[in-house]
Design a protein around this motif. Structure first.
Motif, short mmCIF file in Angstrom:
data_model
loop_
_atom_site.label_atom_id
_atom_site.label_comp_id
_atom_site.label_asym_id
_atom_site.label_seq_id
_atom_site.Cartn_x
_atom_site.Cartn_y
_atom_site.Cartn_z
N GLN A 30 -26.08 -27.25 -21.75
CA GLN A 30 -25.44 -26.40 -22.76
C GLN A 30 -24.25 -27.10 -23.41
N ASN A 31 -23.65 -28.04 -22.70
CA ASN A 31 -22.47 -28.74 -23.23
C ASN A 31 -22.80 -29.57 -24.47
N HIS A 32 -24.07 -29.89 -24.66
CA HIS A 32 -24.46 -30.67 -25.85
C HIS A 32 -24.44 -29.83 -27.13
N VAL A 33 -24.49 -28.52 -26.99
CA VAL A 33 -24.59 -27.65 -28.17
C VAL A 33 -23.36 -27.80 -29.06
N PHE A 34 -22.17 -27.75 -28.48
CA PHE A 34 -20.93 -27.78 -29.25
C PHE A 34 -20.88 -28.99 -30.17
N HIS A 35 -21.07 -30.17 -29.63
CA HIS A 35 -20.92 -31.41 -30.40
C HIS A 35 -22.08 -31.60 -31.38
N SER A 36 -23.27 -31.14 -31.01
CA SER A 36 -24.43 -31.26 -31.90
C SER A 36 -24.28 -30.39 -33.13
N VAL A 37 -23.74 -29.19 -32.94
CA VAL A 37 -23.53 -28.29 -34.08
C VAL A 37 -22.44 -28.82 -34.99
N ASN B 292 -21.80 -31.89 -35.60
CA ASN B 292 -22.44 -32.96 -36.37
C ASN B 292 -23.33 -32.36 -37.46
N PHE B 293 -24.18 -31.41 -37.08
CA PHE B 293 -25.14 -30.86 -38.04
C PHE B 293 -24.43 -30.20 -39.22
N LEU B 294 -23.31 -29.53 -38.94
CA LEU B 294 -22.56 -28.86 -39.99
C LEU B 294 -21.53 -29.77 -40.66
N ASN B 295 -21.50 -31.04 -40.22
CA ASN B 295 -20.56 -32.00 -40.79
C ASN B 295 -19.11 -31.51 -40.69
N ILE B 296 -18.76 -31.06 -39.49
CA ILE B 296 -17.40 -30.62 -39.20
C ILE B 296 -16.65 -31.78 -38.55
N GLN B 297 -15.63 -32.26 -39.20
CA GLN B 297 -14.83 -33.35 -38.64
C GLN B 297 -13.86 -32.77 -37.62
N SER B 298 -13.87 -33.34 -36.41
CA SER B 298 -13.02 -32.80 -35.35
C SER B 298 -12.60 -33.90 -34.40
N PRO B 299 -11.34 -33.88 -33.95
CA PRO B 299 -10.88 -34.87 -32.97
C PRO B 299 -11.50 -34.68 -31.60
N ILE B 300 -12.11 -33.53 -31.34
CA ILE B 300 -12.71 -33.30 -30.03
C ILE B 300 -14.22 -33.57 -30.02
N TYR B 301 -14.77 -34.01 -31.16
CA TYR B 301 -16.19 -34.33 -31.24
C TYR B 301 -16.50 -35.54 -30.35
N ASP B 302 -17.59 -35.44 -29.57
CA ASP B 302 -18.01 -36.51 -28.67
C ASP B 302 -19.43 -36.91 -29.04
N GLU B 303 -19.58 -38.10 -29.62
CA GLU B 303 -20.88 -38.56 -30.09
C GLU B 303 -21.90 -38.66 -28.95
N SER B 304 -21.44 -38.96 -27.75
CA SER B 304 -22.35 -39.11 -26.63
C SER B 304 -22.95 -37.77 -26.20
N MET B 305 -22.35 -36.66 -26.64
CA MET B 305 -22.85 -35.33 -26.31
C MET B 305 -23.59 -34.69 -27.49
N ASP B 306 -23.98 -35.51 -28.45
CA ASP B 306 -24.62 -35.05 -29.67
C ASP B 306 -26.11 -35.36 -29.58
N ILE B 307 -26.98 -34.37 -29.80
CA ILE B 307 -28.43 -34.61 -29.71
C ILE B 307 -28.99 -35.22 -30.98
N PHE B 308 -28.20 -35.20 -32.08
CA PHE B 308 -28.69 -35.72 -33.35
C PHE B 308 -28.24 -37.16 -33.58
N LYS B 309 -29.04 -37.87 -34.36
CA LYS B 309 -28.67 -39.24 -34.72
C LYS B 309 -27.54 -39.24 -35.73
#
Length: 220
Positions: free
Chosen positions: A194-201, A203-220
């Motif tokens: 479930q922890n992957h949902v936050f960072h993947s969303v 990315n998908f919505l193109n929300i720039q955030s200092p807490i974004y973690d690319e390694s927890m993102d399901i999208f390319k």
């Protein structure tokens, strides 16, 4: 919490629920099923299908270019599995109709639970078909269970044991993703949580955030 974070970042956030026990949701558009049934027709309005009522129209009416929607279902939550789907979805029989799960046979209990999965598949398919019709949007659907259910294995029922001692039936959950074409592509993901949902969303919505973690993102 993701909905609150997105709402503060000017995303149109919608939360529809037939469940309970949710964390605090600080958004404007929070509705329970009883508030949605006025726009719903048919037998499914007494079940989780009510969460889809008027949803496509609400997306089209949004004034924002980023929309995040949570549909919090109750379909496969026990103990009354057999009460969570319309009669035509009772594909497996006989079923357990008791709230005292230990009094049902293993077959009856599994059949009732599997019927909730059949109904969930139907709801997800309806949602995907609605999204396909919204061709002006790039969209994605993420279906992630919050937990699994024990169905009598080792004399355990439902869920709630601490992770350190819980059987896999209570934490080995589905993570289903559908994306519109030509939306973002998926990485070759293997094990997700479930922890992957936050960072993947984000990315998908193109929300720039200092807490974004690319390694927890399901999208390319």
């Amino acid at each position: 919490m993701l909905p609150n974070y997105l709402f503060r970042n000017d995303v149109d956030v919608v939360w529809r629920t037939s469940n309970w026990g949710e964390p605090p949701v600080h958004i404007k558009d929070y509705k329970k099923t009883e508030q949605l049934t006025s726009n719903c027709q048919g037998e499914g309005c007494s079940y989780d299908e009510a969460l889809l009522a008027g949803l496509k129209e609400q997306i089209l009416a949004s004034k924002k270019d980023k929309i995040f929607i949570v549909l919090h279902t109750s379909t496969s939550h026990g103990p009354t599995y057999s009460k969570k789907y319309p009669a035509q979805f009772e594909m497996f029989k006989p079923v357990c109709n008791s709230v005292e799960l230990g009094k049902c046979s293993k077959e009856e209990l599994v059949n009732a639970y599997d019927n909730t999965i059949v109904y969930t598949d139907y709801i997800l398919n309806r949602l995907i078909e609605d999204l396909k019709e919204l061709k002006q949007y790039q969209s994605a659907m993420l279906f992630v269970s919050d937990h699994g259910e024990s169905l009598g294995e080792n004399n355990l029922y439902m869920h709630g044991l601490p992770m350190s001692i819980a059987p896999k039936e209570q934490y080995d959950i589905p993570f289903i993703v559908w994306v519109s074409d030509p939306a973002k592509e998926l990485k070759p993901n293997k094990i997700l949580t479930q922890n992957h949902v936050f960072h993947s969303v984000l990315n998908f919505l193109n929300i720039q955030s200092p807490i974004y973690d690319e390694s927890m993102d399901i999208f390319k």
